[in-house]
Design an enzyme around this catalytic site. Structure first.
Site, PDB file in Angstrom:
ATOM      1  N   ASP A  18       0.829  -1.211   0.000  1.00  0.00           N
ATOM      2  CA  ASP A  18       0.000   0.000   0.000  1.00  0.00           C
ATOM      3  C   ASP A  18       0.864   1.263   0.000  1.00  0.00           C
ATOM      4  O   ASP A  18       1.976   1.262   0.525  1.00  0.00           O
ATOM      5  CB  ASP A  18      -0.911  -0.025   1.234  1.00  0.00           C
ATOM      6  N   ASN A  20       1.281   3.397  -2.888  1.00  0.00           N
ATOM      7  CA  ASN A  20       1.849   3.820  -4.183  1.00  0.00           C
ATOM      8  C   ASN A  20       1.340   5.197  -4.609  1.00  0.00           C
ATOM      9  O   ASN A  20       2.104   6.014  -5.124  1.00  0.00           O
ATOM     10  CB  ASN A  20       1.473   2.823  -5.290  1.00  0.00           C
ATOM     11  N   ARG A  22       0.189   7.648  -2.664  1.00  0.00           N
ATOM     12  CA  ARG A  22       0.762   8.711  -1.827  1.00  0.00           C
ATOM     13  C   ARG A  22       2.217   8.970  -2.189  1.00  0.00           C
ATOM     14  O   ARG A  22       2.668  10.101  -2.235  1.00  0.00           O
ATOM     15  CB  ARG A  22       0.650   8.318  -0.336  1.00  0.00           C
ATOM     16  N   ARG A  31      -0.569   8.873 -10.069  1.00  0.00           N
ATOM     17  CA  ARG A  31      -0.721   7.623  -9.295  1.00  0.00           C
ATOM     18  C   ARG A  31      -0.114   6.429 -10.031  1.00  0.00           C
ATOM     19  O   ARG A  31       0.536   5.576  -9.445  1.00  0.00           O
ATOM     20  CB  ARG A  31      -2.209   7.326  -9.054  1.00  0.00           C
ATOM     21  N   GLU A  65     -12.020  -5.238  -5.116  1.00  0.00           N
ATOM     22  CA  GLU A  65     -12.543  -3.866  -4.950  1.00  0.00           C
ATOM     23  C   GLU A  65     -11.812  -2.856  -5.847  1.00  0.00           C
ATOM     24  O   GLU A  65     -12.315  -1.776  -6.119  1.00  0.00           O
ATOM     25  CB  GLU A  65     -12.392  -3.387  -3.492  1.00  0.00           C
ATOM     26  N   ASN A  66     -10.620  -3.223  -6.305  1.00  0.00           N
ATOM     27  CA  ASN A  66      -9.814  -2.267  -7.084  1.00  0.00           C
ATOM     28  C   ASN A  66     -10.408  -1.938  -8.463  1.00  0.00           C
ATOM     29  O   ASN A  66     -10.015  -0.958  -9.088  1.00  0.00           O
ATOM     30  CB  ASN A  66      -8.372  -2.775  -7.272  1.00  0.00           C
TER      31      ASN A  66
HETATM   32  C1  FPP Z   1      -2.211   0.128  -3.263  1.00  0.00           C
HETATM   33  O1  FPP Z   1      -1.647   1.440  -3.185  1.00  0.00           O
HETATM   34  C2  FPP Z   1      -1.586  -0.614  -4.341  1.00  0.00           C
HETATM   35  C3  FPP Z   1      -2.231  -1.172  -5.392  1.00  0.00           C
HETATM   36  C4  FPP Z   1      -3.706  -1.112  -5.546  1.00  0.00           C
HETATM   37  C5  FPP Z   1      -1.505  -1.851  -6.473  1.00  0.00           C
HETATM   38  C6  FPP Z   1      -0.359  -2.716  -6.043  1.00  0.00           C
HETATM   39  C7  FPP Z   1       0.332  -3.210  -7.251  1.00  0.00           C
HETATM   40  C8  FPP Z   1       1.658  -3.122  -7.482  1.00  0.00           C
HETATM   41  C9  FPP Z   1       2.634  -2.573  -6.506  1.00  0.00           C
HETATM   42  C10 FPP Z   1       2.222  -3.642  -8.775  1.00  0.00           C
HETATM   43  C11 FPP Z   1       2.656  -5.070  -8.599  1.00  0.00           C
HETATM   44  C12 FPP Z   1       3.215  -5.554  -9.876  1.00  0.00           C
HETATM   45  C13 FPP Z   1       3.206  -6.824 -10.302  1.00  0.00           C
HETATM   46  C14 FPP Z   1       3.841  -7.120 -11.580  1.00  0.00           C
HETATM   47  C15 FPP Z   1       2.579  -7.939  -9.559  1.00  0.00           C
HETATM   48  P1  FPP Z   1      -2.562   2.725  -3.351  1.00  0.00           P
HETATM   49  O2  FPP Z   1      -2.489   3.170  -4.750  1.00  0.00           O
HETATM   50  O3  FPP Z   1      -3.936   2.432  -2.825  1.00  0.00           O
HETATM   51  O4  FPP Z   1      -1.828   3.738  -2.428  1.00  0.00           O
HETATM   52  P2  FPP Z   1      -2.472   4.968  -1.639  1.00  0.00           P
HETATM   53  O5  FPP Z   1      -3.129   4.373  -0.435  1.00  0.00           O
HETATM   54  O6  FPP Z   1      -1.281   5.791  -1.285  1.00  0.00           O
HETATM   55  O7  FPP Z   1      -3.418   5.665  -2.571  1.00  0.00           O
END
Ligand code: FPP
Length: 209
Positions: A18, A20, A22, A31, A65-66
């Site tokens: 989690d 990414n 931010r 994002r 949910e994504n």
């Molecule tokens: C949550 O951070 C992260 C995700 C929904 C995506 C995670 C996926 C990856 C890191 C890519 C993985 C790659 C492979 C090839 C398997 P967020 O965007 O909700 O962060 P935030 O809470 O800061 O908004």
């Protein structure tokens, strides 16, 4: 990366990647660029766990949910998964060296056709590798997994017991996670490995993935 030696290691670690969005915002980026950087970290951590001698790791890459995120972000994530797998021979060579078995857990329905084909190919080509299993949870939800497992038992006419349910989960032949690490500072499980995390320890870090 330097490989530390530990006397005791967890057998299975789950990662909730989690923060990414931010991270990207802090850098003045979109994002999607956070996810691109996150994919690099995913690869690095998977390799580090393999080198440490961990048997199994599960990364929460895309939850059921994504899908409700903006279409551009969803498409960007699907492209990232495709790109990771399409890296073809180079990826397979690296996987072979580390004996890294790739497995995708979650609902296959709804994923783009191109991604599905690559998933099947990667799973098939790495199925006999035996040092570490890397589970990528994609279109995954813990509740949906439990419902899926219960339905499998009903279809087979098997009694609903803890043992039978465990065997009907996506992680049937793996140990339950000893440790779940969540980055980004939120203290919640977000529908990740609900059944398997009954006895897991949790580490939440403020560091963004
Ligand atoms: C949550 O951070 C992260 C995700 C929904 C995506 C995670 C996926 C990856 C890191 C890519 C993985 C790659 C492979 C090839 C398997 P967020 O965007 O909700 O962060 P935030 O809470 O800061 O908004």
């Amino acid at each position: 990366m330097e490989i530390k030696k530990f006397e005791v290691l967890p057998r299975h670690i789950g990662f909730i990647m989690d923060g990414n969005g931010r991270w990207a915002k802090n850098q003045g980026l979109k994002r999607g660029e956070g996810h691109i950087a996150g994919a690099k970290v995913f690869k690095k951590i998977g390799e580090y766990c393999a080198d440490l001698g961990i048997e199994c790791v599960t990364f929460y890459a895309f939850s059921t949910e994504n899908w409700s995120r903006p279409q551009e972000e969803v498409n960007g994530l699907m492209d990232l998964f495709i790109e990771y797998l399409i890296d073809g021979d180079a990826r397979l060579e690296e996987n072979k060296e580390r004996q890294m078995k790739l497995k995708f857990i979650g609902e296959r329905e709804g994923l783009p056709e191109e991604l599905l084909e690559l998933i099947e190919k990667a799973e098939n080509e790495t199925k006999d590798y035996n040092k570490i299993t890397v589970n990528i949870a994609l279109n995954y939800g813990g509740r949906a997994e439990i419902v899926h497992a219960a339905n499998t038992l009903v279809e087979k006419g098997l009694p609903i017991t803890e043992e039978n349910l465990s065997r009907a989960m996506y992680t049937a032949d793996m140990p339950d996670p000893d440790l779940i690490i969540r980055t980004g500072g939120d203290f919640r499980i977000s529908n990740f490995l609900l059944w398997q995390s009954a006895y897991s320890e949790f580490v939440i870090t403020d560091t963004l993935w």
